[in-house]
Design an enzyme around this catalytic site. Structure first.
Site, PDB file in Angstrom:
ATOM      1  CD  GLU A 148      33.851  50.166  32.505  1.00 22.98           C
ATOM      2  OE1 GLU A 148      33.214  49.307  33.149  1.00 22.98           O
ATOM      3  OE2 GLU A 148      34.436  49.899  31.451  1.00 22.98           O
ATOM      4  CG  ASN A 186      32.036  43.690  33.179  1.00 20.26           C
ATOM      5  OD1 ASN A 186      33.001  43.359  33.846  1.00 20.26           O
ATOM      6  ND2 ASN A 186      30.879  44.031  33.719  1.00 20.26           N
TER       7      ASN A 186
HETATM    8  N1  3HC Z   1      34.748  42.927  50.983  1.00 14.99           N
HETATM    9  C1  3HC Z   1      35.533  43.818  51.608  1.00 14.99           C
HETATM   10  N2  3HC Z   1      36.871  43.664  51.743  1.00 14.99           N
HETATM   11  C2  3HC Z   1      37.398  42.554  51.220  1.00 14.99           C
HETATM   12  C3  3HC Z   1      36.653  41.565  50.576  1.00 14.99           C
HETATM   13  C4  3HC Z   1      35.252  41.783  50.474  1.00 14.99           C
HETATM   14  N3  3HC Z   1      34.452  40.915  49.848  1.00 14.99           N
HETATM   15  N4  3HC Z   1      37.469  40.561  50.171  1.00 14.99           N
HETATM   16  C5  3HC Z   1      38.708  40.921  50.568  1.00 14.99           C
HETATM   17  N5  3HC Z   1      38.665  42.112  51.190  1.00 14.99           N
HETATM   18  C6  3HC Z   1      39.784  42.864  51.736  1.00 14.99           C
HETATM   19  C7  3HC Z   1      40.396  42.156  52.904  1.00 14.99           C
HETATM   20  O1  3HC Z   1      39.748  42.465  54.120  1.00 14.99           O
HETATM   21  C8  3HC Z   1      41.807  42.678  52.835  1.00 14.99           C
HETATM   22  O2  3HC Z   1      41.875  44.000  53.364  1.00 14.99           O
HETATM   23  P1  3HC Z   1      42.830  44.300  54.606  1.00 14.99           P
HETATM   24  O3  3HC Z   1      44.208  43.978  54.159  1.00 14.99           O
HETATM   25  O4  3HC Z   1      42.586  45.753  54.896  1.00 14.99           O
HETATM   26  O5  3HC Z   1      42.308  43.383  55.671  1.00 14.99           O
HETATM   27  C9  3HC Z   1      42.077  42.835  51.340  1.00 14.99           C
HETATM   28  O6  3HC Z   1      40.788  42.931  50.731  1.00 14.99           O
HETATM   29  C10 3HC Z   1      42.816  41.672  50.772  1.00 14.99           C
HETATM   30  O7  3HC Z   1      42.066  40.528  51.075  1.00 14.99           O
HETATM   31  P2  3HC Z   1      42.656  39.109  51.393  1.00 14.99           P
HETATM   32  O8  3HC Z   1      44.076  39.235  51.918  1.00 14.99           O
HETATM   33  O9  3HC Z   1      41.697  38.324  52.193  1.00 14.99           O
HETATM   34  O10 3HC Z   1      42.620  38.379  50.024  1.00 14.99           O
HETATM   35  P3  3HC Z   1      43.456  38.587  48.739  1.00 14.99           P
HETATM   36  O11 3HC Z   1      44.725  39.307  48.948  1.00 14.99           O
HETATM   37  O12 3HC Z   1      43.461  37.233  48.173  1.00 14.99           O
HETATM   38  O13 3HC Z   1      42.538  39.549  47.845  1.00 14.99           O
HETATM   39  C11 3HC Z   1      40.753  40.033  46.358  1.00 14.99           C
HETATM   40  C12 3HC Z   1      41.174  39.280  47.612  1.00 14.99           C
HETATM   41  C13 3HC Z   1      40.865  41.537  46.621  1.00 14.99           C
HETATM   42  C14 3HC Z   1      39.307  39.661  46.093  1.00 14.99           C
HETATM   43  C15 3HC Z   1      41.706  39.616  45.185  1.00 14.99           C
HETATM   44  O14 3HC Z   1      41.683  38.220  45.039  1.00 14.99           O
HETATM   45  C16 3HC Z   1      41.327  40.247  43.869  1.00 14.99           C
HETATM   46  O15 3HC Z   1      41.670  41.371  43.580  1.00 14.99           O
HETATM   47  N6  3HC Z   1      40.612  39.474  43.009  1.00 14.99           N
HETATM   48  C17 3HC Z   1      40.156  39.947  41.713  1.00 14.99           C
HETATM   49  C18 3HC Z   1      38.878  40.740  41.908  1.00 14.99           C
HETATM   50  C19 3HC Z   1      38.314  41.204  40.583  1.00 14.99           C
HETATM   51  O16 3HC Z   1      38.777  40.887  39.490  1.00 14.99           O
HETATM   52  N7  3HC Z   1      37.230  41.982  40.687  1.00 14.99           N
HETATM   53  C20 3HC Z   1      36.523  42.481  39.520  1.00 14.99           C
HETATM   54  C21 3HC Z   1      35.356  41.592  39.236  1.00 14.99           C
HETATM   55  S1  3HC Z   1      34.451  42.156  37.825  1.00 14.99           S
HETATM   56  C22 3HC Z   1      33.261  43.144  38.450  1.00 14.99           C
HETATM   57  O17 3HC Z   1      33.101  43.303  39.641  1.00 14.99           O
HETATM   58  C23 3HC Z   1      32.381  43.822  37.446  1.00 14.99           C
HETATM   59  C24 3HC Z   1      30.996  43.256  37.418  1.00 14.99           C
HETATM   60  O18 3HC Z   1      30.214  44.073  36.569  1.00 14.99           O
HETATM   61  C25 3HC Z   1      30.910  41.820  36.936  1.00 14.99           C
END
Ligand code: 3HC
Length: 293
Positions: A148, A186
């Protein structure tokens, strides 16, 4: 391009990682060189796990890490872009931006990864408000495909265009937001997370049921309480305080339980416990203090 990232927590490390992966030099800064080195070591360990899982080659990891440099602050003087990801606190961010303004070449763009603080106010701490811009990444930075771009009252079109292009070159979709608390994402997301804490506090459902409700009922990839733990409960509280103060509506008042969790030291994943308890980053159960006897 030489990019310097100040703050090597979850967001800062992730941002340094994505720039380094695209071949940019990424300088990593924390409270001290030793602390930044520890964060770089942590990043190296997490990348090594990806090699073990066959998700990345050793060559790619070595090349990425060679682009992540830990140096004294003076090394950022000729950076093209600086992104600050320090504590979500206006005074802390202003002090750092003011210092960097004095240290860097006149062309350096100063970006902030703030979740909610006014870019116009941050820019006023520098002598180059036209080169101050928000570059708001999402957690986990290597996975989430959005940046963003937030423009303050005095941010120039040229600065917006440069960071917009850069965001796209990192493989991210960019969106453009005006400088209002929480910007686009946010402003919508964090009141929902705060409301989830409120729902829990009113005993409407358990921790797991609140999360299952949004995952299964609305197809969210993770529940709001688990997401709050990932973002950090201290950050959620700071952002809600900003919304409440700046937007002046009681609908933004931080949930009472959120304040209590932060006061008790339950900050989410990074402290080992929030709404859930974590062991080596893995969720192992609901925080026992939230389970009714
Ligand atoms: N760092 C790096 N890679 C990560 C990671 C991390 N912390 N967590 C997960 N991954 C990667 C995994 O390695 C995997 O990649 P790969 O397939 O190449 O190995 C991929 O992401 C998918 O991970 P998982 O299969 O382990 O887990 P999920 O499919 O359950 O996905 C998630 C995990 C991507 C965190 C998913 O649950 C998600 O999209 N959650 C919502 C996240 C969200 O809303 N984020 C925004 C937050 S708001 C924000 O950040 C703004 C701030 O200002 C507050």
């Amino acid at each position: 391009m030489k990019v310097a990232v100040f703050g090597a927590g979850t967001m800062g490390s992730g941002i340094a990682q994505v720039f380094a992966a695209k071949g940019h030099t990424a300088l990593m800064y924390a409270s001290s060189v030793a602390s930044a080195q520890k964060h770089k070591d942590k990043l190296a360990a997490s990348l090594q796990k990806r090699v073990e899982k066959g998700k990345m080659t050793q060559e790619a990891v070595d090349a990425l890490l060679a682009n992540v440099l830990v140096e004294e602050k003076s090394a950022c003087a000729d950076a093209d872009l600086i992104i600050e990801c320090v504590k979500e606190d206006m005074a802390t961010k202003k002090e750092l931006l003011n210092e960097l303004d004095g240290l860097c070449k006149p062309e350096t763009i100063l970006a902030s990864n703030t979740s909610s603080i006014s870019m116009t106010s941050l820019a006023a701490a520098t002598s180059r408000p036209e080169k101050v811009v928000g570059m708001h990444f999402f957690s986990p930075v290597p996975v989430m495909s959005l940046v963003e771009i937030v423009y303050g009252l005095r941010t120039s079109k040229e600065t917006i265009d440069i960071v917009d292009e850069l965001g796209k070159s990192m493989g991210k979709r960019t969106i453009l937001a005006k400088d209002k608390p929480g910007f686009i994402v946010n402003r919508m997301l964090l009141p929902m997370l705060n409301e989830a804490v409120q729902v829990l506090d009113e005993d409407i459902g358990t921790v797991e049921d609140v999360d299952e409700g949004m995952m299964r009922g609305c197809n969210h990839p993770m529940g709001p309480l688990a997401l709050a733990d990932m973002i950090g409960l201290d950050i959620l509280l700071e952002v809600m305080e900003t919304f409440y103060l700046d937007l002046g509506d009681t609908k933004y008042r931080p949930a009472h339980l959120l304040r209590k969790m932060v006061s008790a030291g339950y900050l989410g994943r990074k402290s080992g416990a929030g709404f859930y308890v974590y062991d080596e980053g893995k969720k192992i159960g609901v925080n026992p203090v939230l389970v009714k006897a």
